[in-house]
Design a protein around this motif. Structure first.
Motif, PDB file in Angstrom:
ATOM      1  N   GLY A 302       0.939  -1.210  -0.009  1.00 60.00           N
ATOM      2  CA  GLY A 302      -0.136   0.056  -0.003  1.00 60.00           C
ATOM      3  C   GLY A 302       0.941   1.452   0.060  1.00 60.00           C
ATOM      4  N   SER A 303       2.033   1.191  -0.264  1.00 61.12           N
ATOM      5  CA  SER A 303       2.914   2.262  -0.367  1.00 61.12           C
ATOM      6  C   SER A 303       2.994   3.029  -1.651  1.00 61.12           C
ATOM      7  CB  SER A 303       4.428   2.124  -0.162  1.00 61.12           C
ATOM      8  OG  SER A 303       4.606   1.427   1.389  1.00 61.12           O
ATOM      9  N   VAL A 304       3.225   4.495  -1.723  1.00 58.72           N
ATOM     10  CA  VAL A 304       3.554   5.065  -3.093  1.00 58.72           C
ATOM     11  C   VAL A 304       5.062   5.168  -3.296  1.00 58.72           C
ATOM     12  CG1 VAL A 304       3.210   7.338  -4.098  1.00 58.72           C
ATOM     13  CG2 VAL A 304       1.497   6.473  -2.371  1.00 58.72           C
ATOM     14  N   VAL A 305       5.321   4.701  -4.622  1.00 55.60           N
ATOM     15  CA  VAL A 305       6.609   4.544  -4.783  1.00 55.60           C
ATOM     16  C   VAL A 305       7.080   5.459  -6.201  1.00 55.60           C
ATOM     17  CG1 VAL A 305       8.479   3.109  -5.737  1.00 55.60           C
ATOM     18  CG2 VAL A 305       6.918   2.299  -4.205  1.00 55.60           C
ATOM     19  N   LYS A 306       7.926   6.606  -6.152  1.00 54.64           N
ATOM     20  CA  LYS A 306       8.321   7.218  -6.944  1.00 54.64           C
ATOM     21  C   LYS A 306       9.603   6.772  -7.695  1.00 54.64           C
ATOM     22  CE  LYS A 306       6.382  11.747  -5.750  1.00 54.64           C
ATOM     23  NZ  LYS A 306       6.952  13.331  -5.430  1.00 54.64           N
ATOM     24  N   VAL A 307       9.472   6.534  -8.824  1.00 54.63           N
ATOM     25  CA  VAL A 307      10.303   6.002  -9.660  1.00 54.63           C
ATOM     26  C   VAL A 307      10.849   7.249 -10.451  1.00 54.63           C
ATOM     27  CG1 VAL A 307      11.302   4.725 -11.701  1.00 54.63           C
ATOM     28  CG2 VAL A 307       9.494   3.841 -10.201  1.00 54.63           C
ATOM     29  N   TRP A 308      12.170   7.962 -10.204  1.00 53.21           N
ATOM     30  CA  TRP A 308      12.571   8.991 -10.648  1.00 53.21           C
ATOM     31  C   TRP A 308      13.549   8.633 -12.033  1.00 53.21           C
ATOM     32  CZ3 TRP A 308      11.663  13.847  -9.140  1.00 53.21           C
ATOM     33  CH2 TRP A 308      10.875  13.815  -7.829  1.00 53.21           C
ATOM     34  N   ILE A 309      12.777   8.875 -13.233  1.00 54.29           N
ATOM     35  CA  ILE A 309      13.249   8.767 -14.416  1.00 54.29           C
ATOM     36  C   ILE A 309      14.393   9.528 -14.655  1.00 54.29           C
ATOM     37  CG2 ILE A 309      12.761   8.812 -16.834  1.00 54.29           C
ATOM     38  CD1 ILE A 309      11.163   6.793 -15.351  1.00 54.29           C
ATOM     39  N   VAL A 310      14.388  11.022 -14.207  1.00 51.05           N
ATOM     40  CA  VAL A 310      15.601  11.846 -14.347  1.00 51.05           C
ATOM     41  C   VAL A 310      16.743  11.248 -13.604  1.00 51.05           C
ATOM     42  CG1 VAL A 310      14.831  13.444 -12.365  1.00 51.05           C
ATOM     43  CG2 VAL A 310      16.139  14.142 -14.264  1.00 51.05           C
ATOM     44  N   ALA A 311      16.758  10.618 -12.482  1.00 53.25           N
ATOM     45  CA  ALA A 311      17.727  10.171 -11.759  1.00 53.25           C
ATOM     46  C   ALA A 311      18.250   8.872 -12.301  1.00 53.25           C
ATOM     47  CB  ALA A 311      17.363   9.747 -10.252  1.00 53.25           C
ATOM     48  N   ALA A 312      17.481   7.778 -12.858  1.00 55.94           N
ATOM     49  CA  ALA A 312      17.689   6.767 -13.381  1.00 55.94           C
ATOM     50  C   ALA A 312      18.462   7.154 -14.682  1.00 55.94           C
ATOM     51  CB  ALA A 312      16.697   5.893 -13.629  1.00 55.94           C
ATOM     52  N   ASN A 313      18.121   7.912 -15.435  1.00 57.73           N
ATOM     53  CA  ASN A 313      18.898   8.357 -16.616  1.00 57.73           C
ATOM     54  C   ASN A 313      20.128   9.075 -16.401  1.00 57.73           C
ATOM     55  OD1 ASN A 313      16.645   7.497 -18.189  1.00 57.73           O
ATOM     56  ND2 ASN A 313      15.954   9.357 -18.855  1.00 57.73           N
ATOM     57  N   ARG A 314      20.646   9.443 -15.185  1.00 57.15           N
ATOM     58  CA  ARG A 314      21.747  10.185 -14.967  1.00 57.15           C
ATOM     59  C   ARG A 314      22.688   9.101 -13.917  1.00 57.15           C
ATOM     60  NH1 ARG A 314      22.691  15.759 -16.181  1.00 57.15           N
ATOM     61  NH2 ARG A 314      20.822  16.456 -17.152  1.00 57.15           N
ATOM     62  N   ASP A 315      22.226   7.922 -14.045  1.00 57.68           N
ATOM     63  CA  ASP A 315      22.957   6.926 -12.932  1.00 57.68           C
ATOM     64  C   ASP A 315      24.385   6.458 -13.587  1.00 57.68           C
ATOM     65  OD1 ASP A 315      23.721   5.061 -11.484  1.00 57.68           O
ATOM     66  OD2 ASP A 315      21.992   3.735 -11.419  1.00 57.68           O
ATOM     67  N   PRO A 316      25.474   6.895 -13.090  1.00 54.09           N
ATOM     68  CA  PRO A 316      26.616   6.514 -13.596  1.00 54.09           C
ATOM     69  C   PRO A 316      27.031   4.893 -13.449  1.00 54.09           C
ATOM     70  CG  PRO A 316      27.000   7.523 -11.249  1.00 54.09           C
ATOM     71  CD  PRO A 316      25.561   7.842 -11.734  1.00 54.09           C
ATOM     72  N   ARG A 317      26.255   4.194 -12.883  1.00 50.44           N
ATOM     73  CA  ARG A 317      26.164   2.698 -12.949  1.00 50.44           C
ATOM     74  C   ARG A 317      25.720   2.375 -14.364  1.00 50.44           C
ATOM     75  NH1 ARG A 317      25.063   5.114  -8.531  1.00 50.44           N
ATOM     76  NH2 ARG A 317      26.017   4.637  -6.592  1.00 50.44           N
ATOM     77  N   GLN A 318      24.781   3.002 -15.014  1.00 54.43           N
ATOM     78  CA  GLN A 318      24.182   2.698 -16.062  1.00 54.43           C
ATOM     79  C   GLN A 318      24.876   3.397 -17.339  1.00 54.43           C
ATOM     80  OE1 GLN A 318      22.075   0.392 -16.413  1.00 54.43           O
ATOM     81  NE2 GLN A 318      21.237   0.612 -18.646  1.00 54.43           N
TER      82      GLN A 318
END
Length: 398
Positions: A302-318
């Motif tokens: 029942g939790s709200v989860v925010k998937v930060w596209i802007v963060a994932a797109n700037r992930d140095p691991r990716q």
């Protein structure tokens, strides 16, 4: 043992995104999955973001898992899970085949050229209101078969809904009320046209949505209405933000625009990198069906989860050098259009509008720059883009 971590709340993007991107990098190291002061769970690394978007059995798109009073959303693919989502997407995908989208190119060119013609010979243009925002709205309206006399009303609804979403409906009662009222008005309008198409089909998207069936399944009136409304609401945001963000990136690196003007074959790669570097939608929401463990962190049901596209797109691991706009980046596995079953159906249309729009701007204006000293206002949340963008231009033939 899975942990629950309290993390720093995401800052506003009103400064153009600098603070938000800096926050994303801090959280990627310090708190890749954590709950903020509002009780929302934030996901900022690419690997975890991809998992959340790819597992609808754990991370639902249906808000009723966190907000039971929200009810159900027939026809709104953004808020549906399988099997309802599968049925709707299968039918709608028959309409959005690549050949059908490519066939829209002449119409998009005509609409884009008409908008710039309407700007006249002025040396300064407010690019958002005069070009980047009306372009996708008019294209979608004409695609659906909306009469030209109603385009002004259609655009007003799009602007109204965008403004309400920016206010953050999760936390703002006025925003929820505005969205509810706008939805009712638009639904009533679209329902009238859907019923007309059932009685007398035409050569437009509404008629195809009404008629298309897969395995004996058809969309009912409410499903057609809801899908059409979502197409307008979600479809115009991507192109609007993408085109204005391109101008912002050209201002940051004038050499980028020069390279693209000289070699238009680079535009598709530029658009992919633009979608990674400044994704039109900053984040998407999911809702946990059950307790879930993600990156050694337990997220309750029942939790709200925010998937930060802007963060994932700037992930140095990716991504190598994630804060650099790299025209040669390949592969470019950005999440601007999502992933999994909710990957954006209109992604090809948005890419086509972006490429045609930039080509036309380059053709019309040998020089196009953000007006010096212009008062730029960025969306503070939800979207990565500008509310207004005054540009100074020089014109071909002068």
């Amino acid at each position: 043992m899975a942990q629950q971590t309290i993390c720093e709340t995401a800052p506003s993007a009103a400064d153009g995104g600098s603070d938000l991107i800096a926050w994303a990098h801090r959280m990627q190291d310090e708190c890749p999955v954590g709950r903020d002061a509002q009780g929302v769970w934030n996901v900022v690394r690419a690997a975890e973001a991809q998992r959340v978007l790819s597992e609808p059995s754990s991370f639902s798109s249906d808000p009723s898992h966190a907000f039971p009073a929200a009810g159900r959303f027939r026809g709104n693919m953004l808020w549906l899970d399988p099997p309802e989502h599968r049925k709707l997407r299968t039918i709608v995908s028959r309409v959005f085949v690549p050949k059908a989208v490519s066939a829209l190119e002449p119409e998009i060119r005509k609409v884009a050229a008409g908008l710039l013609d309407a700007a006249g010979g002025a040396d300064e243009i407010e690019l958002v209101s005069q070009f980047t925002q009306p372009l996708p709205v008019i294209v979608i309206a004409e695609l659906l078969g909306i009469p030209s006399l109603d385009l002004a009303q259609f655009k007003a609804w799009a602007d109204r809904m965008l403004g309400a979403v920016v206010l953050d409906p999760l936390a703002n009662e006025d925003a929820r009320r505005e969205i509810a009222m706008g939805t009712m008005e638009m639904n009533a309008y679209l329902l009238e046209h859907v019923r007309r198409r059932r009685a007398a089909p035409r050569e437009d998207l509404l008629s195809r949505l009404v008629a298309t069936q897969v395995g004996g399944d058809r969309l009912d009136d409410q499903e057609v209405v809801n899908f059409s409304r979502v197409l307008l609401e979600a479809g115009h945001v991507t192109t609007t933000m993408m085109l204005s963000n391109a101008i912002w990136c050209f201002e940051e690196d004038p050499g980028l625009a020069a390279r693209l003007r000289a070699d238009r074959s680079l535009l598709p790669s530029a658009i992919e990198e633009l979608l990674r570097y400044r994704p039109p939608v900053l984040m998407v929401l999911r809702y946990t069906r059950t307790d879930v463990e993600l990156a050694d962190t337990r997220i309750p049901a029942g939790s709200v989860v925010k998937v930060w596209i802007v963060a994932a797109n700037r992930d140095p691991r990716q991504f190598d050098r994630p804060d650099v706009f790299d025209l040669g980046r390949h592969p470019n596995g950005h999440l601007a259009f999502g992933k999994g079953i909710h990957y954006c159906l209109g992604s090809q249309l948005a890419r086509l509008e972006g490429e045609l729009g930039l080509n036309l701007l380059f053709d019309r204006f040998p020089d196009l720059r953000i007006t010096p000293g212009a008062d730029l206002e960025f969306y503070p949340q939800n979207f990565f883009g500008m509310k207004r963008l005054p540009v100074t231009v020089s014109r071909s033939g002068r």
